[in-house]
Write an enzyme that holds these catalytic residues in place. Structure first.
Site, PDB file in Angstrom:
ATOM      1  N   ARG A   1      86.267  17.522  71.531  1.00 44.22           N
ATOM      2  CA  ARG A   1      86.306  18.913  72.029  1.00 44.22           C
ATOM      3  C   ARG A   1      85.072  19.129  72.761  1.00 44.22           C
ATOM      4  O   ARG A   1      83.653  18.458  72.518  1.00 44.22           O
ATOM      5  CB  ARG A   1      86.105  19.990  70.747  1.00 44.22           C
ATOM      6  CG  ARG A   1      87.333  19.768  69.842  1.00 44.22           C
ATOM      7  CD  ARG A   1      86.979  20.555  68.499  1.00 44.22           C
ATOM      8  NE  ARG A   1      86.078  19.996  67.621  1.00 44.22           N
ATOM      9  CZ  ARG A   1      85.875  20.475  66.624  1.00 44.22           C
ATOM     10  NH1 ARG A   1      86.195  21.753  66.216  1.00 44.22           N
ATOM     11  NH2 ARG A   1      84.929  19.774  65.841  1.00 44.22           N
TER      12      ARG A   1
ATOM     13  N   HIS B   1      85.869  28.822  69.567  1.00 45.88           N
ATOM     14  CA  HIS B   1      84.494  28.974  68.959  1.00 45.88           C
ATOM     15  C   HIS B   1      83.505  29.079  69.983  1.00 45.88           C
ATOM     16  O   HIS B   1      82.909  28.204  70.547  1.00 45.88           O
ATOM     17  CB  HIS B   1      84.288  27.564  68.021  1.00 45.88           C
ATOM     18  CG  HIS B   1      83.261  27.880  67.287  1.00 45.88           C
ATOM     19  ND1 HIS B   1      83.198  27.799  65.944  1.00 45.88           N
ATOM     20  CD2 HIS B   1      81.774  28.159  67.382  1.00 45.88           C
ATOM     21  CE1 HIS B   1      82.154  28.136  65.278  1.00 45.88           C
ATOM     22  NE2 HIS B   1      81.214  28.323  66.164  1.00 45.88           N
TER      23      HIS B   1
ATOM     24  N   GLU C   1      87.373  32.596  62.034  1.00 48.18           N
ATOM     25  CA  GLU C   1      86.123  31.944  62.046  1.00 48.18           C
ATOM     26  C   GLU C   1      85.569  32.152  63.165  1.00 48.18           C
ATOM     27  O   GLU C   1      85.946  32.702  64.202  1.00 48.18           O
ATOM     28  CB  GLU C   1      86.261  30.290  61.538  1.00 48.18           C
ATOM     29  CG  GLU C   1      86.981  29.486  62.538  1.00 48.18           C
ATOM     30  CD  GLU C   1      86.910  27.915  62.377  1.00 48.18           C
ATOM     31  OE1 GLU C   1      86.795  27.507  61.176  1.00 48.18           O
ATOM     32  OE2 GLU C   1      87.335  27.230  63.085  1.00 48.18           O
TER      33      GLU C   1
ATOM     34  N   ASP D   1      81.962  23.796  69.178  1.00 49.34           N
ATOM     35  CA  ASP D   1      81.259  24.985  68.766  1.00 49.34           C
ATOM     36  C   ASP D   1      79.932  25.307  69.505  1.00 49.34           C
ATOM     37  O   ASP D   1      78.708  25.454  69.297  1.00 49.34           O
ATOM     38  CB  ASP D   1      80.703  25.008  67.301  1.00 49.34           C
ATOM     39  CG  ASP D   1      81.941  24.304  66.450  1.00 49.34           C
ATOM     40  OD1 ASP D   1      82.942  24.636  66.674  1.00 49.34           O
ATOM     41  OD2 ASP D   1      81.276  23.753  65.280  1.00 49.34           O
TER      42      ASP D   1
END
Length: 353
Positions: free
Chosen positions: A320, A290, A225, A51
């Site tokens: 990630r 994201h 999202e 993120d």
């Protein structure tokens, strides 16, 4: 005249030369070699960083990502140097006397002369995650004191919510986030609500998008999202992440509106029927999403930063890593993010670095 050195035995000659050398001043040391210079960088920027988010102010970049237990800011003058940037933990729930866990997706903004961080966390109540707000009046967000302002939610619709971001349009300010329609509902939808100040919502929440296409409904639950805003020309784009992060097919979708439209009206937004950024298995890019956006140091280039897994099946964890690449604009004014660049590919640094 015969040279004295020719008359001396070899051993005496060596001794004589040695004495002369020891009495002479030492030769200066050669200058150290200049560090190699390069105009390129490679992805990933860090080994871990779900993120990712970047905010620019006064020629400085502030990078944030999900850590889980605290909120950390990396400060750098060059995004290509993110790996060596100074990292500062600016807030933890324990420091603030706030009972929270699972801190996700922090985003930093400078609003009305102060810094604000919007982040998602489980406050051990209320059926799970909510979006929370921190405030700091210091000139530098890595210094000073961060104050917890509380949960940001509509008074009558305080439901599960994550991934808050800010949109400014037509002289007003809005919060956009991912949430549930009702308590216990699994599907994640994108909502918007007007803000009266950086920590307060007024009026209703309005749904802007929900998973409806096949590429948005992979994994469980169905997900929209990570909403992010970028403006270009006379358009406002809302780029979001779709499908569940547990799949390799986590990808980016997009809504488009006029830069003067009322963003609270769902009819103001047109949803793309196809994803705008998808995996590149050959390049070790699985589940890209994201994202955030930033300008190059000279202000002339647009860049996207996003996370992805280097191997298949790695899901929602700390594999990630953050990657970045330059993108361009199509003739109709929409962004062209291209294909996620393969791991290890040499890319030109952002212009001005």
């Amino acid at each position: 005249m015969t040279s004295l050195f020719r008359l001396l035995p070899v051993s005496v000659l060596a001794f004589t030369l040695a004495c002369q050398s020891s009495s002479a001043p030492p030769a200066p040391s050669p200058a150290p070699p200049a560090p190699p210079t390069t105009a390129t960088f490679t992805n990933p920027l860090l080994s871990v960083g779900p993120d990712p988010w970047v905010y620019q102010k006064d020629n400085v970049y502030y990078y944030m990502s999900t850590t889980g237990g605290n909120i950390t800011i990396r400060k750098t003058g060059k995004m290509s140097d993110l790996g060596s940037a100074v990292s500062t933990v600016v807030w933890t729930p324990q420091q603030g006397g706030v009972n929270q866990r699972d801190l996700w997706a922090p985003e930093l903004f400078f609003l009305d002369g102060k810094w604000y961080i919007y982040y998602s966390a489980d406050p051990f109540c209320c059926a799970g995650h909510r979006v929370h707000v921190l405030e700091n009046a210091s000139a530098d967000p890595t210094t000073g004191t961060w104050t917890y302002k509380g949960r940001i939610a509509n008074p009558n619709q305080d439901l599960w919510a994550i991934d808050g971001t800010v949109l400014e349009q037509n002289g007003k300010r809005y919060l956009i986030w991912s949430g549930h329609e009702t308590e216990g509902a699994g599907t994640q939808r994108l909502y918007i609500s007007e803000m009266s100040n950086p920590w307060t919502l007024v009026g209703p929440r309005v749904e802007l998008s929900h998973p409806e296409f096949a590429w948005e409904t992979l994994g469980d639950p169905d997900v929209n999202e990570g909403p992010e805003i970028i403006k270009h020309g006379d358009k406002t784009f809302l780029v979001y992440s779709a499908s569940h992060c547990s799949t390799d097919d986590y990808a980016l979708g997009m809504l488009t509106a006029s830069s003067t439209a009322d963003p609270m009206q769902p009819s103001s937004w047109k949803k793309s029927t196809a994803p705008v950024f998808v995996k590149n298995p050959e390049g070790q890019v699985f589940g890209p999403g994201h994202n955030g956006f930033f300008k190059s140091k000279d202000g002339k280039e647009d860049w996207i930063i996003y996370h992805a897994n280097p191997r298949t099946g790695q899901g929602c964890g700390d594999n990630r890593s953050p990657r970045m690449q330059k993108f361009t604009w199509n003739a109709d004014g929409t962004p062209n993010f291209g294909t996620p660049v393969a791991v290890g590919t040499a890319l030109p640094k952002p212009a001005g670095e």
